[in-house]
Design a protein around this motif. Structure first.
Motif, PDB file in Angstrom:
ATOM      1  N   VAL A 167       0.802  -1.225   0.000  1.00 40.41           N
ATOM      2  CA  VAL A 167       0.000   0.000   0.000  1.00 40.41           C
ATOM      3  C   VAL A 167       0.835   1.276   0.000  1.00 40.41           C
ATOM      4  CG1 VAL A 167      -1.907  -1.147   1.170  1.00 40.41           C
ATOM      5  CG2 VAL A 167      -0.194   0.045   2.537  1.00 40.41           C
ATOM      6  N   CYS A 168       2.142   1.176   0.182  1.00 41.36           N
ATOM      7  CA  CYS A 168       2.989   2.378   0.211  1.00 41.36           C
ATOM      8  C   CYS A 168       3.113   2.963  -1.195  1.00 41.36           C
ATOM      9  CB  CYS A 168       4.371   2.052   0.775  1.00 41.36           C
ATOM     10  SG  CYS A 168       5.487   3.485   0.808  1.00 41.36           S
ATOM     11  N   PRO A 169       2.711   4.209  -1.411  1.00 39.27           N
ATOM     12  CA  PRO A 169       2.723   4.781  -2.761  1.00 39.27           C
ATOM     13  C   PRO A 169       4.096   5.256  -3.234  1.00 39.27           C
ATOM     14  CG  PRO A 169       1.915   6.409  -1.218  1.00 39.27           C
ATOM     15  CD  PRO A 169       2.107   5.141  -0.422  1.00 39.27           C
ATOM     16  N   THR A 170       5.080   5.331  -2.347  1.00 37.40           N
ATOM     17  CA  THR A 170       6.378   5.896  -2.731  1.00 37.40           C
ATOM     18  C   THR A 170       7.545   4.937  -2.542  1.00 37.40           C
ATOM     19  OG1 THR A 170       6.806   6.814  -0.528  1.00 37.40           O
ATOM     20  CG2 THR A 170       5.581   8.206  -2.083  1.00 37.40           C
ATOM     21  N   GLN A 171       7.274   3.702  -2.162  1.00 37.40           N
ATOM     22  CA  GLN A 171       8.314   2.711  -1.870  1.00 37.40           C
ATOM     23  C   GLN A 171       9.166   3.108  -0.672  1.00 37.40           C
ATOM     24  OE1 GLN A 171      10.334   2.172  -5.727  1.00 37.40           O
ATOM     25  NE2 GLN A 171       9.372   0.160  -5.837  1.00 37.40           N
ATOM     26  N   ALA A 172       8.608   3.933   0.203  1.00 33.35           N
ATOM     27  CA  ALA A 172       9.312   4.252   1.444  1.00 33.35           C
ATOM     28  C   ALA A 172       9.396   3.005   2.316  1.00 33.35           C
ATOM     29  CB  ALA A 172       8.585   5.367   2.198  1.00 33.35           C
ATOM     30  N   THR A 173       8.380   2.171   2.222  1.00 33.82           N
ATOM     31  CA  THR A 173       8.399   0.858   2.854  1.00 33.82           C
ATOM     32  C   THR A 173       8.704  -0.172   1.776  1.00 33.82           C
ATOM     33  OG1 THR A 173       6.851   1.398   4.631  1.00 33.82           O
ATOM     34  CG2 THR A 173       6.998  -0.897   3.995  1.00 33.82           C
ATOM     35  N   TYR A 174       9.732  -0.960   1.976  1.00 31.79           N
ATOM     36  CA  TYR A 174      10.110  -1.930   0.962  1.00 31.79           C
ATOM     37  C   TYR A 174      10.657  -3.189   1.628  1.00 31.79           C
ATOM     38  CZ  TYR A 174      14.909  -0.336   1.876  1.00 31.79           C
ATOM     39  OH  TYR A 174      16.103  -0.020   2.481  1.00 31.79           O
ATOM     40  N   LYS A 175      10.633  -4.266   0.880  1.00 32.98           N
ATOM     41  CA  LYS A 175      11.108  -5.547   1.394  1.00 32.98           C
ATOM     42  C   LYS A 175      12.478  -5.855   0.804  1.00 32.98           C
ATOM     43  CE  LYS A 175       9.844 -10.446   1.648  1.00 32.98           C
ATOM     44  NZ  LYS A 175       8.874 -11.477   1.171  1.00 32.98           N
ATOM     45  N   MET A 176      13.427  -6.151   1.681  1.00 34.85           N
ATOM     46  CA  MET A 176      14.771  -6.497   1.236  1.00 34.85           C
ATOM     47  C   MET A 176      14.819  -7.958   0.803  1.00 34.85           C
ATOM     48  SD  MET A 176      16.806  -4.438   4.272  1.00 34.85           S
ATOM     49  CE  MET A 176      18.449  -4.926   3.715  1.00 34.85           C
ATOM     50  N   GLU A 177      15.878  -8.325   0.096  1.00 35.87           N
ATOM     51  CA  GLU A 177      15.978  -9.679  -0.434  1.00 35.87           C
ATOM     52  C   GLU A 177      16.118 -10.736   0.653  1.00 35.87           C
ATOM     53  OE1 GLU A 177      20.059  -7.765  -0.391  1.00 35.87           O
ATOM     54  OE2 GLU A 177      18.005  -7.203  -0.961  1.00 35.87           O
ATOM     55  N   ASP A 178      16.477 -10.322   1.868  1.00 37.33           N
ATOM     56  CA  ASP A 178      16.616 -11.273   2.969  1.00 37.33           C
ATOM     57  C   ASP A 178      15.379 -11.319   3.869  1.00 37.33           C
ATOM     58  OD1 ASP A 178      16.848  -8.843   4.247  1.00 37.33           O
ATOM     59  OD2 ASP A 178      18.959  -9.075   4.775  1.00 37.33           O
ATOM     60  N   GLY A 179      14.275 -10.726   3.407  1.00 44.15           N
ATOM     61  CA  GLY A 179      13.014 -10.802   4.134  1.00 44.15           C
ATOM     62  C   GLY A 179      12.731  -9.648   5.069  1.00 44.15           C
ATOM     63  N   ILE A 180      13.696  -8.786   5.304  1.00 45.53           N
ATOM     64  CA  ILE A 180      13.486  -7.660   6.208  1.00 45.53           C
ATOM     65  C   ILE A 180      12.637  -6.587   5.520  1.00 45.53           C
ATOM     66  CG2 ILE A 180      14.625  -5.729   7.389  1.00 45.53           C
ATOM     67  CD1 ILE A 180      16.958  -7.563   7.978  1.00 45.53           C
ATOM     68  N   VAL A 181      11.621  -6.115   6.225  1.00 50.99           N
ATOM     69  CA  VAL A 181      10.792  -5.014   5.736  1.00 50.99           C
ATOM     70  C   VAL A 181      11.405  -3.721   6.276  1.00 50.99           C
ATOM     71  CG1 VAL A 181       8.506  -3.964   5.712  1.00 50.99           C
ATOM     72  CG2 VAL A 181       8.737  -6.456   5.645  1.00 50.99           C
ATOM     73  N   ALA A 182      11.965  -2.928   5.387  1.00 54.82           N
ATOM     74  CA  ALA A 182      12.736  -1.755   5.788  1.00 54.82           C
ATOM     75  C   ALA A 182      11.995  -0.462   5.486  1.00 54.82           C
ATOM     76  CB  ALA A 182      14.094  -1.772   5.088  1.00 54.82           C
ATOM     77  N   MET A 183      12.564   0.650   5.982  1.00 53.46           N
ATOM     78  CA  MET A 183      11.989   1.974   5.784  1.00 53.46           C
ATOM     79  C   MET A 183      13.033   2.917   5.181  1.00 53.46           C
ATOM     80  SD  MET A 183       8.798   2.647   6.685  1.00 53.46           S
ATOM     81  CE  MET A 183       9.000   4.422   6.819  1.00 53.46           C
ATOM     82  N   ASP A 184      12.612   3.701   4.218  1.00 51.67           N
ATOM     83  CA  ASP A 184      13.425   4.784   3.681  1.00 51.67           C
ATOM     84  C   ASP A 184      12.706   6.074   4.085  1.00 51.67           C
ATOM     85  OD1 ASP A 184      14.726   6.724   2.220  1.00 51.67           O
ATOM     86  OD2 ASP A 184      14.929   5.505   0.418  1.00 51.67           O
ATOM     87  N   TYR A 185      13.201   6.707   5.139  1.00 53.64           N
ATOM     88  CA  TYR A 185      12.507   7.871   5.702  1.00 53.64           C
ATOM     89  C   TYR A 185      12.466   9.045   4.731  1.00 53.64           C
ATOM     90  CZ  TYR A 185      13.435   5.108   9.880  1.00 53.64           C
ATOM     91  OH  TYR A 185      13.510   4.097  10.790  1.00 53.64           O
ATOM     92  N   HIS A 186      13.414   9.138   3.821  1.00 57.96           N
ATOM     93  CA  HIS A 186      13.448  10.245   2.869  1.00 57.96           C
ATOM     94  C   HIS A 186      12.327  10.126   1.840  1.00 57.96           C
ATOM     95  CE1 HIS A 186      17.200  11.707   4.499  1.00 57.96           C
ATOM     96  NE2 HIS A 186      17.729  10.509   4.380  1.00 57.96           N
ATOM     97  N   ARG A 187      11.821   8.932   1.636  1.00 54.30           N
ATOM     98  CA  ARG A 187      10.739   8.738   0.683  1.00 54.30           C
ATOM     99  C   ARG A 187       9.359   8.843   1.344  1.00 54.30           C
ATOM    100  NH1 ARG A 187      11.419   5.964  -4.268  1.00 54.30           N
ATOM    101  NH2 ARG A 187      13.595   5.708  -4.866  1.00 54.30           N
ATOM    102  N   CYS A 188       9.319   8.769   2.670  1.00 53.21           N
ATOM    103  CA  CYS A 188       8.037   8.766   3.376  1.00 53.21           C
ATOM    104  C   CYS A 188       7.362  10.133   3.270  1.00 53.21           C
ATOM    105  CB  CYS A 188       8.260   8.396   4.841  1.00 53.21           C
ATOM    106  SG  CYS A 188       6.732   8.320   5.831  1.00 53.21           S
ATOM    107  N   ILE A 189       6.106  10.145   2.805  1.00 55.16           N
ATOM    108  CA  ILE A 189       5.355  11.393   2.682  1.00 55.16           C
ATOM    109  C   ILE A 189       4.330  11.540   3.807  1.00 55.16           C
ATOM    110  CG2 ILE A 189       5.661  11.523   0.183  1.00 55.16           C
ATOM    111  CD1 ILE A 189       2.820  10.400  -0.135  1.00 55.16           C
ATOM    112  N   GLY A 190       4.345  10.608   4.750  1.00 46.44           N
ATOM    113  CA  GLY A 190       3.459  10.724   5.906  1.00 46.44           C
ATOM    114  C   GLY A 190       2.000  10.413   5.631  1.00 46.44           C
ATOM    115  N   CYS A 191       1.708   9.660   4.580  1.00 46.99           N
ATOM    116  CA  CYS A 191       0.309   9.342   4.264  1.00 46.99           C
ATOM    117  C   CYS A 191      -0.281   8.326   5.232  1.00 46.99           C
ATOM    118  CB  CYS A 191       0.196   8.826   2.831  1.00 46.99           C
ATOM    119  SG  CYS A 191       0.987   7.220   2.544  1.00 46.99           S
ATOM    120  N   ARG A 192       0.588   7.555   5.878  1.00 49.21           N
ATOM    121  CA  ARG A 192       0.192   6.550   6.880  1.00 49.21           C
ATOM    122  C   ARG A 192      -0.617   5.388   6.297  1.00 49.21           C
ATOM    123  NH1 ARG A 192      -2.420   9.876  11.619  1.00 49.21           N
ATOM    124  NH2 ARG A 192      -2.851  11.392   9.983  1.00 49.21           N
ATOM    125  N   PHE A 193      -0.537   5.188   4.988  1.00 49.88           N
ATOM    126  CA  PHE A 193      -1.188   4.023   4.395  1.00 49.88           C
ATOM    127  C   PHE A 193      -0.611   2.732   4.977  1.00 49.88           C
ATOM    128  CE2 PHE A 193      -2.544   6.079   0.066  1.00 49.88           C
ATOM    129  CZ  PHE A 193      -3.411   6.900   0.762  1.00 49.88           C
TER     130      PHE A 193
END
Length: 258
Positions: A130-156
């Motif tokens: 549901v993240c529209p900017t890929q601020a939340t993404y899944k790494m190849e090792d299964g970790i769900v990571a955050m890129d704070y610079h991409r986060c627009i605060g939509c809270r989806f």
């Protein structure tokens, strides 16, 4: 039109503009990989990182607090009072942690206990979808990571997460950190972004285990779920475990031995 209605429409209009801009830029964002953790020569690797918490080894909720403090201190998690608190790891009771557990007659000590909760780093994470900017993404090792610079605060992502594992910075979190900050090597966040547990991807990248694992004294295991010889696989093979809301099909990466 009164001032309150005018103010509401102004804020609503700006919010819609911000969201539409983020969605409109999704095509371009998809071409640029989100920020990744640079792995050093001693980095730890896994096909699918997972965590196993041996709740039987904890005698009371107090024994979890140093572990939570280790996590929050390392990641500069602010201590904001009230409903605007930010948390990466926290405690909750059995009914809230495992609302769909099918075992009707668990022992009273288990039903009355507190359990440590965190991001489950799901195999099928709805927050990523549901993240529209890929601020939340899944790494190849299964970790769900955050890129704070991409986060627009939509809270989806917060709406999409069924585990309540994300916090939103309604106020400037830096105002609630000590001076100097607990960990000057880890970046602080800003107002208007979402944050959560990262499975300590930044520590794995330099050959260290997660902060909570190190502070647990062996009571929390961390390893490769796809490796039959790993500590987590052996623990799951030899003990009864449960996960949070498994019926949702997200395939959480955090297991609890009970």
């Amino acid at each position: 039109m009164n001032n309150s209605r005018r103010s509401f429409l102004k804020v609503a209009g700006l919010s819609v503009f911000a969201l539409s801009s983020g969605v409109a830029g999704l095509a371009n964002a998809a071409q640029v990989a989100p920020g990744r953790y640079e792995r050093g020569a001693n980095a730890l690797h896994a096909k699918r990182w997972a965590m196993v918490i041996d709740t039987r080894a904890f005698k009371s909720a107090e024994e979890y607090k140093p572990i939570i403090e280790a996590c929050h201190s390392f990641h500069n998690v602010p201590k904001i009072p009230g409903k605007q608190e930010v948390k990466w790891m926290w405690l909750d009771n059995y009914d809230h942690a495992f609302p769909d557990d099918l075992s009707e007659h668990q022992k009273p000590s288990l039903l009355q206990a507190q359990f440590p909760l965190l991001c489950n780093h799901c195999t099928n994470p709805p927050c990523v979808r549901v993240c529209p900017t890929q601020a939340t993404y899944k790494m190849e090792d299964g970790i769900v990571a955050m890129d704070y610079h991409r986060c627009i605060g939509c809270r989806f992502c917060m709406a999409g997460c069924p585990y309540g594992a994300r916090s939103f910075n309604f106020v400037d979190p830096r105002k609630y950190l000590s001076d100097p900050v607990p960990n000057p090597t880890f970046p602080t966040r800003m107002i208007g972004v979402v944050e959560k547990c990262t499975f300590c991807a930044e520590r794995l990248a330099v050959g260290k285990m997660p902060a909570c694992v190190e502070a647990s004294g062996g009571r929390i295991l961390f390893g490769d779920l796809d490796d039959p010889s790993s500590s987590v696989r052996k623990a799951l093979a030899d003990n009864f475990s449960i996960r949070r809301k498994p019926n949702l099909g997200t395939q959480p990466g955090v297991y609890y031995l009970i």
